[in-house]
Design a protein around this motif. Sequence first.
Motif, PDB file in Angstrom:
ATOM      1  N   ASN A   2     -25.726  66.850  23.823  1.00  0.00           N
ATOM      2  CA  ASN A   2     -24.374  66.754  24.378  1.00  0.00           C
ATOM      3  C   ASN A   2     -23.339  66.979  23.285  1.00  0.00           C
ATOM      4  O   ASN A   2     -23.518  66.592  22.123  1.00  0.00           O
ATOM      5  CB  ASN A   2     -24.151  65.388  25.015  1.00  0.00           C
ATOM      6  N   ASP A  19     -18.851  64.680  28.622  1.00  0.00           N
ATOM      7  CA  ASP A  19     -18.814  64.290  30.036  1.00  0.00           C
ATOM      8  C   ASP A  19     -18.006  63.002  30.220  1.00  0.00           C
ATOM      9  O   ASP A  19     -17.227  62.877  31.188  1.00  0.00           O
ATOM     10  CB  ASP A  19     -20.234  64.091  30.552  1.00  0.00           C
ATOM     11  N   ASN A  22     -14.328  63.849  29.956  1.00  0.00           N
ATOM     12  CA  ASN A  22     -13.783  64.480  31.160  1.00  0.00           C
ATOM     13  C   ASN A  22     -13.492  63.433  32.234  1.00  0.00           C
ATOM     14  O   ASN A  22     -12.464  63.474  32.915  1.00  0.00           O
ATOM     15  CB  ASN A  22     -14.755  65.540  31.689  1.00  0.00           C
ATOM     16  N   LYS A  23     -14.418  62.467  32.383  1.00  0.00           N
ATOM     17  CA  LYS A  23     -14.188  61.443  33.387  1.00  0.00           C
ATOM     18  C   LYS A  23     -13.001  60.554  33.019  1.00  0.00           C
ATOM     19  O   LYS A  23     -12.188  60.185  33.880  1.00  0.00           O
ATOM     20  CB  LYS A  23     -15.443  60.588  33.547  1.00  0.00           C
TER      21      LYS A  23
END
Length: 577
Positions: A2, A19, A22-23
């Motif tokens: 990642n 990730d 982004n959240k």
Amino acid sequence: MNKTININLANTFFHIDEDAYNKLQRYLEAIRRSLANSQGKDEIIADIEARIAELFSEKMQHERQVITFKEVDEVISTMGQPEDYLVDEEIFDDAPKQKTYTQATKSKKLYRDIDDKYISGVSSGLGHYLGIDAVWVRLLWILLAFASGGTFIFVYLLFWILVPEAATTAQKLSMKGQPVNISNIEKKIKESFDDVAERVKKVDYDKVKSNSKSFFDSLGEIILLLLKVFGKFIGIILLIIASTVLLSLFISLFTAGTIDILDTGHGWQNYVNIATDIPIWVMSILLFFAIGVPFFFLFYLGLKILVTNLKSIGNVAKFSLLGLWILSIIGLIVLGIKTATDRAYNGYTSEKNELYTTPADTLTIIMNKDEYYDNVFYGNDLEVVVDENDNKKIYSEKIHFNLKKSTDSIPYLKIDKRAKGNSYEDAKQNARAIEYNYSSTQNLLKFDNYLLTDIENKFKDQQIDIDIYIPANQVIYLDETTKYNLGYRTENDKGYYRTNMVNHYWKMGEDSVLKCLDCEDENDPDSEDNTNTNENDPEETNRINIGENGIDINVKNEEGNEFKMKIDEDGVKIKTK
């Protein structure tokens, strides 16, 4: 594998998974949309970001740790969801289908409340943390500072230095134990904006625009402000003084209650016990209310000055305290009158006894050290002792004697026992009840340095006055033990103070003045301090002079040892050095 991103969130750097980033970004965008029409939007967003950064910091175990999807979910669960979260399903496909507010109850954190402070906000912050009103914390600081002799002032300073102030909205919510989530942060900031708006509404814009306020109006406001500050200062002073006195009275009251149990035999409590018929605990209660009630009202007045909305204690409490104070004052007045009348009259008894001594003998006077010597304080006018039969006695060292010339060749002494009472007969009865002893031989006179009386007789200023009548030319030696018992009516030719007359031989003169036989004569040209002889001249030092004034011998050897002897009409005087 990642990808990680470095972000700056509320001036704090974090390593975050792509990730998770982004959240988190979608979550903050949703919050911004829900607050689009809210007043203070930027401040709310800043506080929310600061709280999120704080939560991330709590979850990190080291600086290089990466924030993952899991930590973001936990933070979102703690902070709660924005208003439009439920309708934004495309953005939050993995979000729960209902609004969630976890952590309904948040543990309190200790901060200084700078919005409600007098000095630093320590007391207000402790009040929030302990769940009590800040005014009681401030009063507790004052009491502890005086009770500890100022030590707690340094404790307060440590709190001031070590406890952080609640600067952000999240910190203010944590200080009060409220959950730090979106809803509470938004509510808190809106309340702040409402307070500001309310203050703005109260501003008289007409005066500001016209600038017509006069100099005297401004001066009046400044004076009014100074008076308010001075009033607050007076309130603090009243609180300090009143709380100190009340605390001392409480300690004294409970201490007095244990005095009869301890029965130490020393101090003021014995005077109260044997000088009055009233128990000491009753005296303590009367003094407590007579002094404490006025200072309680001073304490209450200080609180009223400092706390504008302080509730009244009620008329029932006020009049009850006033009644207790009046009764205490009446009781103390009655007690004072009774104590004074018990000592209104003086009485004494006198006894005369011959002494068996001759002018050829040197009469030595000694004050006898008593059996209670190790259990009392020397020179005390009042003690309570227990005799060999376990009976309590009043003990006093008020014994004085004077030396006077006898009218004939027979020496004798007169002992006066003195006391006070509520009548002449009562005073004489108290004097007769005094127990006192002495002993006399041909060349020794011993007096007890104390007197005793039964404790039931109470303390009525009992004392012993002794006059010793000595024939002319009688030689007397005053022992060291008589130092504090020799009276002021004894005259001597040297003008010595009574404490300096001890350890000397004296001869009673025809004029009732004692003549010192071994004192250094300041006017004697042959004395050590006034001699004109040259000590380095052996012919002047080693000499024998025989003349009209008697025989004068002065001998000194090479080691510095010196012998002096003078024989004249006053007798033989010998000095060695």
